[in-house]
Design an enzyme around this catalytic site. Structure first.
Site, PDB file in Angstrom:
ATOM      1  N   HIS A  68      25.948 -26.668 -12.494  1.00 19.07           N
ATOM      2  CA  HIS A  68      25.811 -27.547 -11.334  1.00 19.07           C
ATOM      3  C   HIS A  68      25.455 -28.971 -11.319  1.00 19.07           C
ATOM      4  O   HIS A  68      24.762 -29.526 -10.747  1.00 19.07           O
ATOM      5  CB  HIS A  68      24.994 -26.876 -10.180  1.00 19.07           C
ATOM      6  CG  HIS A  68      25.305 -25.512  -9.705  1.00 19.07           C
ATOM      7  ND1 HIS A  68      26.424 -25.261  -8.750  1.00 19.07           N
ATOM      8  CD2 HIS A  68      25.171 -24.325 -10.219  1.00 19.07           C
ATOM      9  CE1 HIS A  68      26.759 -23.977  -8.586  1.00 19.07           C
ATOM     10  NE2 HIS A  68      25.647 -23.325  -9.549  1.00 19.07           N
TER      11      HIS A  68
ATOM     12  N   TYR B 129      14.398 -23.382 -15.765  1.00 20.01           N
ATOM     13  CA  TYR B 129      14.237 -24.896 -15.289  1.00 20.01           C
ATOM     14  C   TYR B 129      13.484 -25.720 -16.139  1.00 20.01           C
ATOM     15  O   TYR B 129      13.706 -27.048 -15.973  1.00 20.01           O
ATOM     16  CB  TYR B 129      14.058 -24.752 -13.756  1.00 20.01           C
ATOM     17  CG  TYR B 129      14.957 -24.142 -12.611  1.00 20.01           C
ATOM     18  CD1 TYR B 129      16.180 -23.571 -13.391  1.00 20.01           C
ATOM     19  CD2 TYR B 129      14.872 -23.710 -11.402  1.00 20.01           C
ATOM     20  CE1 TYR B 129      17.345 -23.169 -12.465  1.00 20.01           C
ATOM     21  CE2 TYR B 129      15.576 -23.503 -10.579  1.00 20.01           C
ATOM     22  CZ  TYR B 129      16.941 -23.003 -10.908  1.00 20.01           C
ATOM     23  OH  TYR B 129      17.828 -22.327 -10.273  1.00 20.01           O
TER      24      TYR B 129
END
EC number: 1.11.1.6
Length: 299
Positions: A25, A287
């Site tokens: 993304h 992350y």
């Protein structure tokens, strides 16, 4: 289970991800707006953003690839991430994607599926031992989940994880979300948007003439629905609209100035608890690796 560093390395290799950008993304557009919870949400959760007050939100619509210059006309998953900015200074996030059925149960399988997706023989070998993945992919193909949307504002987004809502009395209710657009063909801006950046251009034109609105639709788990399996298909005991988003403004992309903006589905507040979904539980570690690498100096 794969070490997060290896998972990010392998995803970055497949995606041809660039330094300084998200591994997935990478291409997106930030917007701001507000959220108001419906009266149906408050009895089920004591979370601050579900009490009915007007809550500021930061929204990011995105192309699912690892390229910041991805072509908006190519088939690919799209995303909608929302961060609720709460009165006490905390925040909580919802992340959705245009694929209604998540195809795997573990981080290892997610990485491997990403690697074999463009190799027909390797994909068939992978699916031969994972029939539930084959069924999910077939369903997503049937509903054309990867088809380029006409607009970011006209797509439905499916957060894949379940959450436990806890009331003031301590009663727990398992729920799943959908982000459902209120847009109609009459809301479409004039003009033709056809270039590789057409989704941002269309969104800017749309917002110039008025807000983009979404419903937060909640499915309450039925007796046999599994909140800990990201692949589970819920029958649900009921559905209701838990609130309304009104997105009004395109925001400057702070990440172009070196800031790091993170949307994290495990960022929760009092009144919401996580499931034991292995994909959900793995995401913060992955992350952290991605953030560290995005933060490094690069040419």
């Amino acid at each position: 289970m794969l070490p997060p560093e290896e998972a990010i390395d392998r995803l970055a290799a497949v995606m041809k991800a660039e330094p300084g950008h998200r591994t997935l993304h990478a291409k997106g557009v930030f917007c701001s707006g507000t959220f108001n919870a419906s009266p149906d949400a408050r009895p089920l959760s004591r979370a601050l953003h579900l009490q009915g007050d007007t809550i500021p939100v930061l929204v990011r619509w995105s192309h699912g690839s690892g390229r910041h210059d991805a072509n908006d006309n190519r088939p690919y998953v799209r995303g909608m991430s929302v961060s609720f900015v709460l009165p006490d200074g905390t925040s909580t996030d919802i992340l959705g994607q245009t694929v209604p059925r998540f195809p795997v149960r573990t981080p290892d399988d997610f990485v491997r599926l990403t690697e074999v997706a463009r190799d027909r023989r390797a994909l068939l070998r992978f699916l031969a031992t994972r029939p539930s993945t084959a069924i999910a992919l077939a369903y997503n193909a049937r509903v054309k989940a990867l088809k380029p949307p006409r607009s970011y504002a006209e797509a439905t987004y499916y957060p894949i994880h379940a959450y436990l809502w806890e009331s003031l009395a301590g009663h727990g209710t398992w729920v799943r979300y959908r982000l459902v657009p209120k847009a109609t063909p009459h809301d479409r801006p004039e003009g033709r948007f056809s270039g590789r950046d057409r989704l941002r251009e269309e969104l800017a034109a749309r917002l110039a003439q008025g807000p983009v609105r979404y419903d937060l639709v909640v499915t309450v788990a039925g007796a046999k629905d599994d909140p800990h399996d990201p692949m589970s298909v819920w029958r649900g005991s009921r559905e209701f609209v838990a609130g309304w988003f009104e997105i009004t403004t395109i925001e400057e992309d702070r990440e172009k100035q070196g800031d790091i903006v993170v949307f994290d589905p495990t960022r929760i507040v009092d009144g919401i608890e996580l499931s034991d979904d292995p994909i959900l539980r793995y995401r913060p570690a992955a992350y952290s690796v991605s953030i560290e690498r995005r933060s490094r100096p690069h040419p």
